[in-house]
Scaffold this motif. Sequence first.
Motif, PDB file in Angstrom:
ATOM      1  N   MET A 185       0.815  -1.206   0.000  1.00  0.00           N
ATOM      2  CA  MET A 185       0.000   0.000   0.000  1.00  0.00           C
ATOM      3  C   MET A 185       0.852   1.262   0.000  1.00  0.00           C
ATOM      4  N   PRO A 188      -3.867   5.309  -0.189  1.00  0.00           N
ATOM      5  CA  PRO A 188      -4.381   3.927  -0.226  1.00  0.00           C
ATOM      6  C   PRO A 188      -5.719   3.880  -0.950  1.00  0.00           C
ATOM      7  N   GLN A 219      -8.130  -1.466  -0.394  1.00  0.00           N
ATOM      8  CA  GLN A 219      -7.061  -1.804   0.542  1.00  0.00           C
ATOM      9  C   GLN A 219      -7.460  -1.471   1.976  1.00  0.00           C
TER      10      GLN A 219
END
Length: 253
Positions: free
Chosen positions: A100, A105, A109
């Motif tokens: 990530m 992000p 995720q």
Amino acid sequence: MRRLLLLLLSILTVAAMSATAQEVKSEPRVPDEEDILRQTMATSSPYYYTNLMLKYKNGTEPLTDLEYYYLYYGYAYQDSYRPFATNHALDEMFAIVGTMNPTSPTVGQLEAIIEQGVAAMELDPFNPKVLNLMAFAYGALGDSQREQLYFNHLNGILRAIESSGTGLKEESPWHILMFSHAYDVVASKGYAYHESRIMSRSVEYIPLMKKTHDKIKGFYFDYSRIYKNKPEDYVFKRDRTWQFNNLKPREYK
């Protein structure tokens, strides 16, 4: 893996900084096993464990420092306390974080971090890195209420551990329930560290890579609750040896 470790260290340090700034020093509350058992097992006690855990999970009311203390150390007497169990959800969580970009992000995720974090907490409900990442994920998704909840839990657990001793000498260690919790406490202070060293059958020492401005070279941790729950056939996954001067180390038993 190095990128993951640096990322976790960075996030954990930032998340705990405000709690460290507000820390109030007091006399250590060394865990008293008889007191902890009495307080967490009695249904009439304000620290009855079932009620404490429900309050912790529901998040509808804030917990006091004493509640975090009995919640953390009382966990050692619960059937679910298995410090040597493999936590696959925790591994999955770290795998997601390792791929990530922390500054941008994706929603997928973040949702996956939360899903794996909830599962990981079934085996390790007070893992500082997990609590920290849950706060991070909810915050990034815009859920400020849950972000604050996990941020409070993180700092409450760190305070509970640090209330158990000074951490500055073998006779006054910080007491932990999982090996990783010791490293998380050190990381939350922004310190880089070396691998722990066994000092006795209950205490280990984590040396810092660089001593602090007030000349602290490392911190002591009591691991006795972990060792008490070691399965007979368990083999340590990292070197755990006694070292006496220049004598050859022997395997820790």
